[in-house]
Design an enzyme around this catalytic site. Sequence first.
Site, PDB file in Angstrom:
ATOM      1  N   TYR A 142      -4.864 -16.088  38.515  1.00  0.00           N
ATOM      2  CA  TYR A 142      -5.446 -17.221  39.245  1.00  0.00           C
ATOM      3  C   TYR A 142      -5.323 -17.034  40.763  1.00  0.00           C
ATOM      4  O   TYR A 142      -5.927 -17.773  41.539  1.00  0.00           O
ATOM      5  CB  TYR A 142      -4.777 -18.545  38.841  1.00  0.00           C
ATOM      6  CG  TYR A 142      -5.064 -18.968  37.417  1.00  0.00           C
ATOM      7  CD1 TYR A 142      -6.112 -18.414  36.693  1.00  0.00           C
ATOM      8  CD2 TYR A 142      -4.287 -19.927  36.787  1.00  0.00           C
ATOM      9  CE1 TYR A 142      -6.371 -18.793  35.385  1.00  0.00           C
ATOM     10  CE2 TYR A 142      -4.542 -20.314  35.472  1.00  0.00           C
ATOM     11  CZ  TYR A 142      -5.589 -19.737  34.778  1.00  0.00           C
ATOM     12  OH  TYR A 142      -5.840 -20.117  33.490  1.00  0.00           O
ATOM     13  N   LYS A 192       0.305  -9.064  27.083  1.00  0.00           N
ATOM     14  CA  LYS A 192      -0.617  -8.194  26.348  1.00  0.00           C
ATOM     15  C   LYS A 192      -0.328  -6.756  26.776  1.00  0.00           C
ATOM     16  O   LYS A 192      -1.188  -6.075  27.349  1.00  0.00           O
ATOM     17  CB  LYS A 192      -2.067  -8.591  26.661  1.00  0.00           C
ATOM     18  CG  LYS A 192      -2.486  -9.912  26.049  1.00  0.00           C
ATOM     19  CD  LYS A 192      -2.778  -9.815  24.554  1.00  0.00           C
ATOM     20  CE  LYS A 192      -4.069  -9.050  24.301  1.00  0.00           C
ATOM     21  NZ  LYS A 192      -4.284  -8.823  22.861  1.00  0.00           N
ATOM     22  N   ASP A 225      -1.691 -13.028  21.939  1.00  0.00           N
ATOM     23  CA  ASP A 225      -2.624 -13.490  20.904  1.00  0.00           C
ATOM     24  C   ASP A 225      -1.884 -13.731  19.584  1.00  0.00           C
ATOM     25  O   ASP A 225      -2.103 -14.737  18.902  1.00  0.00           O
ATOM     26  CB  ASP A 225      -3.790 -12.504  20.726  1.00  0.00           C
ATOM     27  CG  ASP A 225      -3.326 -11.071  20.534  1.00  0.00           C
ATOM     28  OD1 ASP A 225      -2.181 -10.745  20.903  1.00  0.00           O
ATOM     29  OD2 ASP A 225      -4.107 -10.253  20.010  1.00  0.00           O
ATOM     30  N   ASP A 249      -1.055 -21.074  30.548  1.00  0.00           N
ATOM     31  CA  ASP A 249      -2.001 -22.188  30.630  1.00  0.00           C
ATOM     32  C   ASP A 249      -2.512 -22.515  29.223  1.00  0.00           C
ATOM     33  O   ASP A 249      -2.506 -23.672  28.780  1.00  0.00           O
ATOM     34  CB  ASP A 249      -3.157 -21.750  31.546  1.00  0.00           C
ATOM     35  CG  ASP A 249      -4.002 -22.910  32.029  1.00  0.00           C
ATOM     36  OD1 ASP A 249      -3.710 -24.057  31.635  1.00  0.00           O
ATOM     37  OD2 ASP A 249      -4.957 -22.669  32.776  1.00  0.00           O
ATOM     38  N   ASP A 253      -0.879 -25.663  26.493  1.00  0.00           N
ATOM     39  CA  ASP A 253      -1.773 -26.718  25.994  1.00  0.00           C
ATOM     40  C   ASP A 253      -1.795 -26.716  24.471  1.00  0.00           C
ATOM     41  O   ASP A 253      -1.767 -27.766  23.829  1.00  0.00           O
ATOM     42  CB  ASP A 253      -3.202 -26.519  26.518  1.00  0.00           C
ATOM     43  CG  ASP A 253      -3.411 -27.212  27.860  1.00  0.00           C
ATOM     44  OD1 ASP A 253      -2.409 -27.659  28.450  1.00  0.00           O
ATOM     45  OD2 ASP A 253      -4.563 -27.303  28.314  1.00  0.00           O
TER      46      ASP A 253
END
Length: 368
Positions: A142, A192, A225, A249, A253
């Site tokens: 970001y 990852k 993942d 992020d 959530d």
Amino acid sequence: MSNPSLLILPGDGIGPEVMAEVRRIIDWFGDRRGLRFDVSEDLVGGAAWDVHGTPLTDATMAKAQAVDAVLLGAVGGPKYDTLDFAVKPERGLLRLRKEMDLYANLRPAQCFDALADFSSLKREVVAGLDIMIVRELTSGVYFGEPRGIFTEGGARVGINTQRYTEGEIARVARSAFELARRRRNRVCSMEKANVMESGVLWRQVVQEVHDAEYPDVELSHMYADAGAMQLTRWPKQFDVIVTDNLFGDLLSDLAAMLTGSLGMLPSASLGAPMENGRPKALYEPVHGSAPDIAGQGKANPCACILSFAMALRYSFDQGGEADRLERAVQAVLDRGIRTADLMQKEGGRPVGTRAMGDAVLAALEASL
Ligand code: NAD
């Protein structure tokens, strides 16, 4: 010794309504537990823009830097939607996070038994769930450069850069290990590393910090993942999860929604330790200013109350009193007392913000 200091920024919409209940709870801890705070209150977001023409004045920013912890309600609302981006209410919150350098975002996913039926997962998967996601908040994709939309050979290319220094990884890893020591002593780090070099470095640095400083904490690694799958399959396998800004992020959530309602979700953002050993800290509910119910006395104050419980635990070393407050909220829910947002699947009459505050105070009193 002087009392610990707390800056309260109620903000906009339901922010002041839920914060009024937290103020009563803070007073209760002062009167009944001898736990007194020097509390000051100030404006942020639209409320600050209305008075000062800026969503956060320099004076308020300076106060936030000087206190032991900041407690924020919510910012924003339709009235401010047409404002220039630079003075929108959300900029006040972003400035606080940036200038306080709050690099570790803590989002607990805790499922109160009485609300287990609110989850989209089966009751047995979520009942009693208590996990903590630590998301790196100030770096990663970001913020990385280069970024932008460029033209290459006549076609547009969108670019963002995932970039982490080892220092940035190490400090958020330390936050996670410190938290784990106060919980069930387990950290799972997610990245990852199978496809991203920044993930390879992330894994190496988390492991190095662990081996050098926190060998007593159990550490595991997981691809993000696979982590998402495990979070929905059997979330109770986790204690603390530490991950980068982007994956955090998404995963925070996802984890939050395992537990049901927005009106119940607290959060904390922590930075480096100050001179007194306490981390720079901002505590706030996950929800926004809820303009659709603002001013109606309907808002659920629990997310903000539980944010104060996090402050007790992580800024003021009052884990026992934080437990007391969380148990009081639980007792209220167990008695079937609900604000409207917790009523969808049941009949009965909802209580308002003030009555919910009264019920938590009564449960605190009963805990003595
Ligand atoms: P929101 O969280 O304010 O509301 C979403 C829905 O959840 C609404 O229906 C609302 O009534 C309900 N809700 C939220 N909190 C509740 C509570 N405590 N009790 C009962 N019901 C509750 O999100 P939104 O509607 O997308 O955003 C509204 C405004 O808040 C926008 O201006 C947005 O930018 C801002 N916002 C601020 C923050 C923050 O201050 N950290 C976070 C998210 C959104």
